[in-house]
Design an enzyme around this catalytic site. Structure first.
Site, PDB file in Angstrom:
ATOM      1  CG  HIS A 119     -27.893  -7.608 128.600  1.00 37.24           C
ATOM      2  ND1 HIS A 119     -27.760  -7.367 129.937  1.00 37.24           N
ATOM      3  CD2 HIS A 119     -28.185  -8.923 128.486  1.00 37.24           C
ATOM      4  CE1 HIS A 119     -27.982  -8.487 130.602  1.00 37.24           C
ATOM      5  NE2 HIS A 119     -28.240  -9.457 129.743  1.00 37.24           N
ATOM      6  CG  ASP A 187     -35.191 -12.126 118.912  1.00 38.70           C
ATOM      7  OD1 ASP A 187     -36.330 -11.798 118.524  1.00 38.70           O
ATOM      8  OD2 ASP A 187     -34.250 -12.360 118.138  1.00 38.70           O
ATOM      9  CD  GLU A 297     -36.767 -13.115 115.175  1.00 34.14           C
ATOM     10  OE1 GLU A 297     -35.804 -13.899 115.365  1.00 34.14           O
ATOM     11  OE2 GLU A 297     -37.020 -12.155 115.931  1.00 34.14           O
TER      12      GLU A 297
HETATM   13  P1  FAD Z   1     -27.421  -0.982 128.074  1.00 32.97           P
HETATM   14  O1  FAD Z   1     -26.577  -1.947 127.382  1.00 32.97           O
HETATM   15  O2  FAD Z   1     -27.197  -0.787 129.507  1.00 32.97           O
HETATM   16  O3  FAD Z   1     -27.376   0.417 127.309  1.00 32.97           O
HETATM   17  C1  FAD Z   1     -27.363   0.490 125.905  1.00 32.97           C
HETATM   18  C2  FAD Z   1     -26.967   1.894 125.447  1.00 32.97           C
HETATM   19  O4  FAD Z   1     -28.033   2.798 125.715  1.00 32.97           O
HETATM   20  C3  FAD Z   1     -25.762   2.454 126.198  1.00 32.97           C
HETATM   21  O5  FAD Z   1     -25.071   3.330 125.367  1.00 32.97           O
HETATM   22  C4  FAD Z   1     -26.398   3.207 127.346  1.00 32.97           C
HETATM   23  O6  FAD Z   1     -25.547   4.216 127.846  1.00 32.97           O
HETATM   24  C5  FAD Z   1     -27.656   3.760 126.694  1.00 32.97           C
HETATM   25  N1  FAD Z   1     -28.788   3.854 127.605  1.00 32.97           N
HETATM   26  C6  FAD Z   1     -29.208   2.955 128.519  1.00 32.97           C
HETATM   27  N2  FAD Z   1     -30.301   3.410 129.139  1.00 32.97           N
HETATM   28  C7  FAD Z   1     -30.576   4.621 128.590  1.00 32.97           C
HETATM   29  C8  FAD Z   1     -31.586   5.594 128.816  1.00 32.97           C
HETATM   30  N3  FAD Z   1     -32.526   5.408 129.735  1.00 32.97           N
HETATM   31  N4  FAD Z   1     -31.575   6.730 128.082  1.00 32.97           N
HETATM   32  C9  FAD Z   1     -30.615   6.943 127.145  1.00 32.97           C
HETATM   33  N5  FAD Z   1     -29.626   6.043 126.894  1.00 32.97           N
HETATM   34  C10 FAD Z   1     -29.623   4.905 127.603  1.00 32.97           C
HETATM   35  N6  FAD Z   1     -31.759  -5.931 120.330  1.00 32.97           N
HETATM   36  C11 FAD Z   1     -32.770  -5.908 119.463  1.00 32.97           C
HETATM   37  O7  FAD Z   1     -33.070  -4.872 118.895  1.00 32.97           O
HETATM   38  N7  FAD Z   1     -33.473  -7.039 119.198  1.00 32.97           N
HETATM   39  C12 FAD Z   1     -33.241  -8.217 119.818  1.00 32.97           C
HETATM   40  O8  FAD Z   1     -33.906  -9.195 119.565  1.00 32.97           O
HETATM   41  C13 FAD Z   1     -32.185  -8.261 120.758  1.00 32.97           C
HETATM   42  N8  FAD Z   1     -31.904  -9.394 121.423  1.00 32.97           N
HETATM   43  C14 FAD Z   1     -30.909  -9.406 122.345  1.00 32.97           C
HETATM   44  C15 FAD Z   1     -30.637 -10.587 123.032  1.00 32.97           C
HETATM   45  C16 FAD Z   1     -29.644 -10.624 123.993  1.00 32.97           C
HETATM   46  C17 FAD Z   1     -29.371 -11.911 124.725  1.00 32.97           C
HETATM   47  C18 FAD Z   1     -28.871  -9.462 124.236  1.00 32.97           C
HETATM   48  C19 FAD Z   1     -27.766  -9.490 125.239  1.00 32.97           C
HETATM   49  C20 FAD Z   1     -29.101  -8.294 123.539  1.00 32.97           C
HETATM   50  C21 FAD Z   1     -30.124  -8.251 122.590  1.00 32.97           C
HETATM   51  N9  FAD Z   1     -30.411  -7.099 121.865  1.00 32.97           N
HETATM   52  C22 FAD Z   1     -31.452  -7.075 120.981  1.00 32.97           C
HETATM   53  C23 FAD Z   1     -29.563  -5.911 121.971  1.00 32.97           C
HETATM   54  C24 FAD Z   1     -30.095  -4.940 122.990  1.00 32.97           C
HETATM   55  O9  FAD Z   1     -31.185  -4.211 122.470  1.00 32.97           O
HETATM   56  C25 FAD Z   1     -29.007  -3.940 123.346  1.00 32.97           C
HETATM   57  O10 FAD Z   1     -27.881  -4.630 123.783  1.00 32.97           O
HETATM   58  C26 FAD Z   1     -29.451  -2.979 124.418  1.00 32.97           C
HETATM   59  O11 FAD Z   1     -28.468  -1.989 124.489  1.00 32.97           O
HETATM   60  C27 FAD Z   1     -29.512  -3.660 125.733  1.00 32.97           C
HETATM   61  O12 FAD Z   1     -30.286  -2.937 126.643  1.00 32.97           O
HETATM   62  P2  FAD Z   1     -29.787  -2.655 128.113  1.00 32.97           P
HETATM   63  O13 FAD Z   1     -31.026  -2.284 128.838  1.00 32.97           O
HETATM   64  O14 FAD Z   1     -28.950  -3.713 128.692  1.00 32.97           O
HETATM   65  O15 FAD Z   1     -28.960  -1.330 127.807  1.00 32.97           O
END
Ligand code: FAD
Length: 546
Positions: A119, A187, A297
Site C-alpha cells: 500500500h 485509519d 480527527e
Molecule cells: P508496504 O507498502 O508494502 O511497505 C511500506 C514500506 O515499508 C516499503 O518501503 C517496504 O519496503 C517497507 N517494509 C514493508 N514491510 C517491512 C518490514 N517488515 N520491515 C521493514 N520494512 C518493511 N498510514 C498512517 O500512518 N495512518 C493512516 O491512517 C493510514 N491510512 C492509510 C489508508 C490507506 C487506504 C492506505 C492505502 C494507506 C494508509 N496509510 C496510513 C499509509 C500506510 O501506513 C503506508 O502506506 C504503509 O506503507 C502501508 O503498509 P503496507 O503493509 O502495505 O507496506
C-alpha cells in the site's frame, strides 16, 4: 559488525558510494548524483539471480514467475519489475537470502525489498530487478502469541506477532481470545505491522498514545548483512529506534511485540461542522489536551456547488429537518470527527456523558451527527469504503497522496494559503486535518516531525481518474500538490512530509535535518552495501569501487 573492521579510506568510499558520489582515479569524491532514476541504474546479471535458487534452500519458495503484482502498489504510478519473489516461511529464509547477497559483495547489483500489503504510494516496496520478500507469506506461516496480564498495568500486555500480519487480523484475534487490542491504529487496518512500523502509523488515537511506533516493546530484525537481531529500548537500542520509522533502510522487521489494552466493545462516533477555522482548531486542540474523547480527527470540505458531500452518510443527526437545510453556500467547512469508546455495561450512561462533553464544543448548531457502532465497525470503517470503491472499479486508480505535518504555530497560515486558494474543491478525495501532541512521541525513532509540541497531520488523499485531463486527472492533482509544497517552502512553514517522497539526496538530507547524520551512520552499520529497500530512493547500492 563488518564496519568495525574496515579501514578509514574504505569507509569513506562506502559512505560516498551509498550517498551517490563519484570518484576520480585517486579516490577523491567528485560529485553528487541525483536519485530520480537511481533504481533503474542497476541491472544485476540474470545468472546472479538464478544462482540464488541453486545455492540456497528455503523453507518457503523463491519464484521467478508471476512477478507483476510486486511491481505495483496502491499509488498506482510507479512500476519496477523485480527479478524474483521470495515467499518466506521462516526468518532464516530471509536471513540466508540477504546474507548470500551480502557475501556476493557490492558488484552483484542485487537489492532486496520487503513488501507488506503493497500500500505504498510511489514504489517504496519495489526493487527493480531485485528480490521482493513477500512479508504476508511469513505472516501466514507464523502464529500470534498473546501475553495478557489482567492484574498489572497495560504495559505488560502485548501480542508477539509476525511483521507480515495485518492489523485487522490482530484486532479480530485479540478481541476473540482475550478482549484486548492494540492502543494505536491507522485509519485503515489492511496494512502490515512491518509496513506501518517502518513509517509511523498515525491515526486519531495518536494524540493520546503516540503513533504505532511508540507502542512497540520488542522487535526481531534481519539486518542488511543477514544477521538476526532481537532489540528493545534497552537491548540493541540503536537498531530498535533506527528501524522504527526507518523506511526499511536498516533491516527487515520480522516480528514485533505490540502493546495492548483492554478493548471497548462499542463506540459513539460523532461528526460536527464548523464554518470558522479558528474555532475548529481551538476545539481540536482543547480535545487533545483534555483527552475527553478517545479519538480525534477532522477533515476539510470545500464544495463549489454549496451542497454537502456524503460526509454524514450512515450517521443519525439530532435534528434532521434543520440539518437538511444546512448548506455550505460554497464556503470551506471543517468537520470534527471524534469518538468515545464504551463497554456494553455503560450503555445507559454514555449518552449523558457524551452530551456533557459536547456542550464544551463550539460547532455549528444543527450539524451534530452521532452514530453508535461496534468497536470493530469503527476501526475497520475505511474497508467499507474500499469495498464500495472496488465494486465501482475506483480503488485501483492512481493515488497521488500528499501527507504533511504542519507545526501548530503555522497551521493558520497554511490553511489560509491552501484551503479555498490552491485547493478549491475536495471532490477528488478526503482532506484530513488533526493535531497530535508530540510529548507522547518518542523522539529517538527515525521518524522526523516538526519542531513544536503540537503539530497537525494534513493528508490530501486524492484519487485520480485514469485518462482525465481535467481537475480530477493525475497531472492536475500532482501540480496542485507541488503548489502546496511550494507554499510550505516559500512561506517558511517548517513542515515535514509524512510517508516522504524525494528525488534528490539533498532533499532527504533536509528532510532528516539533525537526524541525517545518525541515519547515514545506521545505514553504514546495519546495511553497509545498501541492499535493502531501494524503492525509498535514499541510498543507492554501489555496483563497483572503480
Ligand atoms: P508496504 O507498502 O508494502 O511497505 C511500506 C514500506 O515499508 C516499503 O518501503 C517496504 O519496503 C517497507 N517494509 C514493508 N514491510 C517491512 C518490514 N517488515 N520491515 C521493514 N520494512 C518493511 N498510514 C498512517 O500512518 N495512518 C493512516 O491512517 C493510514 N491510512 C492509510 C489508508 C490507506 C487506504 C492506505 C492505502 C494507506 C494508509 N496509510 C496510513 C499509509 C500506510 O501506513 C503506508 O502506506 C504503509 O506503507 C502501508 O503498509 P503496507 O503493509 O502495505 O507496506
Amino acid at each position: 559488525m563488518l564496519i568495525k573492521h574496515t579501514n578509514h579510506l574504505v569507509i569513506e568510499i562506502m559512505i560516498a558510494l551509498i550517498l551517490g558520489c563519484n570518484f576520480d582515479k585517486n579516490n577523491k569524491m567528485i560529485s553528487n548524483k541525483n536519485f530520480a532514476v537511481s533504481t533503474t541504474d542497476i541491472h544485476p546479471h540474470h545468472a546472479t539471480i538464478t544462482s540464488l535458487s541453486k545455492e540456497l534452500t528455503f523453507d518457503g519458495d523463491l519464484e521467478f514467475h508471476n512477478l507483476h503484482y510486486a511491481a505495483k502498489d496502491f499509488g498506482n504510478r510507479y512500476t519496477h519489475l523485480p527479478a524474483a519473489i521470495l515467499y518466506p516461511k521462516s526468518v532464516s529464509d530471509i536471513s540466508s537470502l540477504i546474507n548470500h547477497i551480502f557475501q556476493m559483495g557490492p558488484t552483484s547489483g542485487l537489492t532486496v525489498a520487503p513488501r507488506g500489503h503493497g500500500h505504498s504510494l510511489v514504489g517504496q516496496a519495489q526493487a527493480h530487478q531485485g528480490v521482493i520478500i513477500n512479508m504476508e507469506s511469513l505472516g501466514k506461516s507464523q502464529q500470534m502469541h498473546f501475553h495478557i496480564d489482567y492484574n498489572k498495568d497495560t504495559k505488560s500486555s502485548f501480542v508477539d506477532v509476525s511483521a507480515g500480519a495485518l492489523w485487522i487480523d490482530i484486532l479480530h484475534e485479540g478481541l476473540k481470545k482475550h478482549g484486548f487490542a492494540p492502543k494505536s491504529w491507522t485509519d485503515y487496518l489492511h496494512l502490515t505491522v512491518g509496513g506501518t512500523l517502518s513509517n509511523a502509523g498515525i491515526s486519531g488515537q495518536a494524540f493520546r498514545h503516540g503513533p504505532q511506533i511508540n507502542n512497540v516493546r520488542q522487535l526481531e530484525v534481519v539486518t542488511g548483512t543477514g544477521e538476526i537481531v532481537t532489540c528493545t529500548k534497552e537491548m540493541n537500542s540503536d537498531l530498535f529506534y533506527g528501524v522504527l520509522g526507518g523506511l526499511g533502510q536498516f533491516g527487515i522487521i520480522t516480528r514485533a511485540h505490540i502493546l495492548l489494552e483492554p478493548a471497548p466493545t462499542m463506540v459513539k462516533w460523532i461528526r460536527v461542522l464548523y464554518l470558522d477555522f479558528t474555532t475548529f482548531t481551538q476545539d481540536q486542540e482543547q480535545l487533545i489536551s483534555s483527552g475527553s474523547f478517545d479519538y480525534v480527527e477532522g477533515f476539510v470540505l470545500i464544495n463549489r456547488t454549496g451542497l454537502l458531500n456524503n460526509w454524514r452518510s450512515s450517521f443519525k443527526n439530532k435534528d434532521p429537518v434543520q440539518a437538511d437545510r444546512f448548506v455550505s453556500e460554497g464556503k470551506t467547512m471543517f468537520c470534527l470527527e471524534i469518538a468515545k469508546y464504551f463497554k456494553h455495561e455503560d450503555a445507559d450512561t454514555i449518552d449523558q456523558k457524551v452530551e456533557k462533553l459536547l456542550s464544551k464544543l463550539n460547532y455549528n448548531e444543527s450539524t451534530l451527527f452521532i452514530s453508535k457502532v461496534s468497536y470493530v465497525e469503527f476501526l475497520d470503517r475505511v474497508h467499507v469504503s474500499e469495498l464500495k470503491l472496488q465494486e465501482k472499479g475506483l480503488w485501483d486508480v492512481p493515488h497521488p497522496w500528499l501527507n504533511i505535518l504542519v507545526p501548530k504555530s503555522k497551521i493558520h497560515k497554511f490553511a489560509s494559503e491552501v484551503f479555498g486558494k490552491i485547493l478549491t474543491d475536495t471532490s477528488n478525495g478526503p482532506i484530513l486535518i488533526y493535531p497530535v501532541d508530540k510529548s507522547r512521541w518518542n523522539t529517538k525513532t527515525s521518524m522526523v516531525t516538526p519542531n513544536e509540541d503540537v503539530f497537525y497531520l494534513v493528508a490530501f488523499l486524492s484519487s485520480a481518474m485514469p485518462s482525465s485531463r481535467g481537475t480530477d486527472g493525475l497531472d492536475y492533482i500532482l501540480s496542485q500538490n507541488k503548489r502546496i509544497l511550494e507554499v510550505c517552502e516559500t512561506a517558511n512553514l517548517e513542515t515535514k512530509q509524512y510517508l516522504p517522497h524525494y528525488t534528490t539526496q539533498e532533499e532527504w538530507k533536509k528532510h532528516f535535518g539533525s537526524k541525517w547524520e545518525d541515519f547515514v551512520r545506521r545505514k553504514l552499520t546495519y546495511d553497509p552495501l545498501a541492499i535493502l529497500t531501494p524503492g525509498q530512493r535514499i541510498f543507492q547500492k554501489s555496483t563497483s569501487l572503480a
